[in-house]
Design a protein around this motif. Sequence first.
Motif, PDB file in Angstrom:
ATOM      1  N   GLU A 212       0.834  -1.209   0.000  1.00 40.96           N
ATOM      2  CA  GLU A 212       0.000   0.000   0.000  1.00 40.96           C
ATOM      3  C   GLU A 212       0.863   1.251   0.000  1.00 40.96           C
ATOM      4  OE1 GLU A 212      -3.561   2.144   2.597  1.00 40.96           O
ATOM      5  OE2 GLU A 212      -3.150  -0.003   2.865  1.00 40.96           O
TER       6      GLU A 212
ATOM      7  N   LYS B 291       0.831   4.176  -2.792  1.00 38.76           N
ATOM      8  CA  LYS B 291       0.581   5.569  -2.411  1.00 38.76           C
ATOM      9  C   LYS B 291       1.711   6.476  -2.881  1.00 38.76           C
ATOM     10  CE  LYS B 291      -2.395   4.929   1.648  1.00 38.76           C
ATOM     11  NZ  LYS B 291      -2.490   5.040   3.125  1.00 38.76           N
TER      12      LYS B 291
ATOM     13  N   ARG C  68      -5.901  -9.125  -3.947  1.00 44.86           N
ATOM     14  CA  ARG C  68      -5.311  -8.258  -2.930  1.00 44.86           C
ATOM     15  C   ARG C  68      -4.761  -6.969  -3.535  1.00 44.86           C
ATOM     16  NH1 ARG C  68      -2.130 -13.034   0.465  1.00 44.86           N
ATOM     17  NH2 ARG C  68      -3.959 -13.824   1.578  1.00 44.86           N
TER      18      ARG C  68
ATOM     19  N   GLN D 127      -5.715  -5.474  -6.331  1.00 46.41           N
ATOM     20  CA  GLN D 127      -6.806  -4.620  -6.792  1.00 46.41           C
ATOM     21  C   GLN D 127      -7.543  -3.977  -5.618  1.00 46.41           C
ATOM     22  OE1 GLN D 127      -8.583  -7.600  -9.280  1.00 46.41           O
ATOM     23  NE2 GLN D 127      -7.483  -6.927 -11.118  1.00 46.41           N
ATOM     24  N   ALA D 128      -7.626  -4.694  -4.497  1.00 40.51           N
ATOM     25  CA  ALA D 128      -8.264  -4.122  -3.307  1.00 40.51           C
ATOM     26  C   ALA D 128      -7.444  -2.954  -2.768  1.00 40.51           C
ATOM     27  CB  ALA D 128      -8.426  -5.199  -2.235  1.00 40.51           C
ATOM     28  N   ILE D 129      -6.108  -3.115  -2.762  1.00 41.94           N
ATOM     29  CA  ILE D 129      -5.242  -2.036  -2.296  1.00 41.94           C
ATOM     30  C   ILE D 129      -5.339  -0.831  -3.228  1.00 41.94           C
ATOM     31  CG2 ILE D 129      -2.859  -1.361  -1.886  1.00 41.94           C
ATOM     32  CD1 ILE D 129      -2.323  -4.321  -1.130  1.00 41.94           C
TER      33      ILE D 129
ATOM     34  N   GLN E  73      -7.818  -0.005  -5.161  1.00 44.41           N
ATOM     35  CA  GLN E  73      -9.130   0.605  -5.001  1.00 44.41           C
ATOM     36  C   GLN E  73      -9.207   1.451  -3.732  1.00 44.41           C
ATOM     37  OE1 GLN E  73     -11.506   0.439  -7.312  1.00 44.41           O
ATOM     38  NE2 GLN E  73     -12.769   1.843  -6.103  1.00 44.41           N
ATOM     39  N   LYS E  74      -8.529   0.981  -2.703  1.00 44.48           N
ATOM     40  CA  LYS E  74      -8.488   1.703  -1.435  1.00 44.48           C
ATOM     41  C   LYS E  74      -7.828   3.070  -1.606  1.00 44.48           C
ATOM     42  CE  LYS E  74      -6.868   0.642   3.208  1.00 44.48           C
ATOM     43  NZ  LYS E  74      -6.053  -0.331   3.961  1.00 44.48           N
ATOM     44  N   ILE E  75      -6.773   3.101  -2.418  1.00 45.45           N
ATOM     45  CA  ILE E  75      -6.066   4.354  -2.644  1.00 45.45           C
ATOM     46  C   ILE E  75      -6.943   5.316  -3.438  1.00 45.45           C
ATOM     47  CG2 ILE E  75      -4.090   5.368  -3.892  1.00 45.45           C
ATOM     48  CD1 ILE E  75      -2.527   2.856  -3.054  1.00 45.45           C
ATOM     49  N   ASN E  76      -7.712   4.764  -4.384  1.00 48.63           N
ATOM     50  CA  ASN E  76      -8.607   5.606  -5.159  1.00 48.63           C
ATOM     51  C   ASN E  76      -9.650   6.265  -4.270  1.00 48.63           C
ATOM     52  OD1 ASN E  76      -7.285   4.868  -7.456  1.00 48.63           O
ATOM     53  ND2 ASN E  76      -8.669   3.212  -7.973  1.00 48.63           N
TER      54      ASN E  76
END
Length: 279
Positions: free
Chosen positions: A239, A243, A270, A272-274, A276-279
């Motif tokens: 992550e 970032k 995992r 893609q989830a990370i 998406q979280k940043i988006n």
Amino acid sequence: MKIGIRAHDIHIFDDPEKLAVSLKDHQFSYVQFAPRVSLAGLTQNGAQINFGLGNRVKQAFDQNGVKIAVLGCYCNIIDPDMDKRQQVLHQFKKYLTAAHSFGADLVATETGSVDPTFHKTPNNFTAVKIDETIEVIRDLVKTAEKVGCLVGIEPGVNHPIYSLAVTKQLLAAIPSPNLQIVLDPGSLVMNADDDPVQILKQGIHDFGDRIYAYHIKDFVYKTDHIEITPIGEGQVDIEALFKTINTAQPGAYAIADELSATSIEQSLTRLQAIAQKIN
């Protein structure tokens, strides 16, 4: 933030149409593409590419919204056997010439080794060998300038371009915008104390305007080397990597590297989830 993948980590070979559909199904909009692997049968393990085949790949990928961000031609550009070296350099120049038929802007490689078996050797790190490697790359860049393409060099610890400092030396020696860097911070980890996030930040600080794409991988450090793990099971703060990239270069190419065939779906989920979280 979007992530890419090496196309050959999707195990569909010599069928660009089927591969393109699978990449779309996995929601990838860009990839690193190595004809040596994905088109092994059609290209004699990457040795023989042609413009018509490139166009076939481009059409299939275009129809599925997939861009070849990096055309891979990873070879030993400093092979001590001069006949073999000239053969791979000729091949790399062919890739530069044909890259646009694949829809690619850049052809990438690492810098190889004086040991053709790629065992670790300090002979890769001498000033003479570094200078020789820079001159080889200079010649490739001249071809890239002529054909309107980019040369991408990926530094790595067992290669003559082995550190951020030597990468800066390379870029200073060849200021052409046709020379770009593919930065994989994991490939520059030399000991257990090295932090890939700090390597990434320093690389962006030192030559961020010459970084074309990033490679992302998870790993654990074992004695004197890294050991690749599925995403989320190693020691890398993925992550924080995302970032850092997204802050410095929003929309930059970030390509998942060396995903294990046995855990690829888990790793992709995992990643893609990370993202998406940043988006």
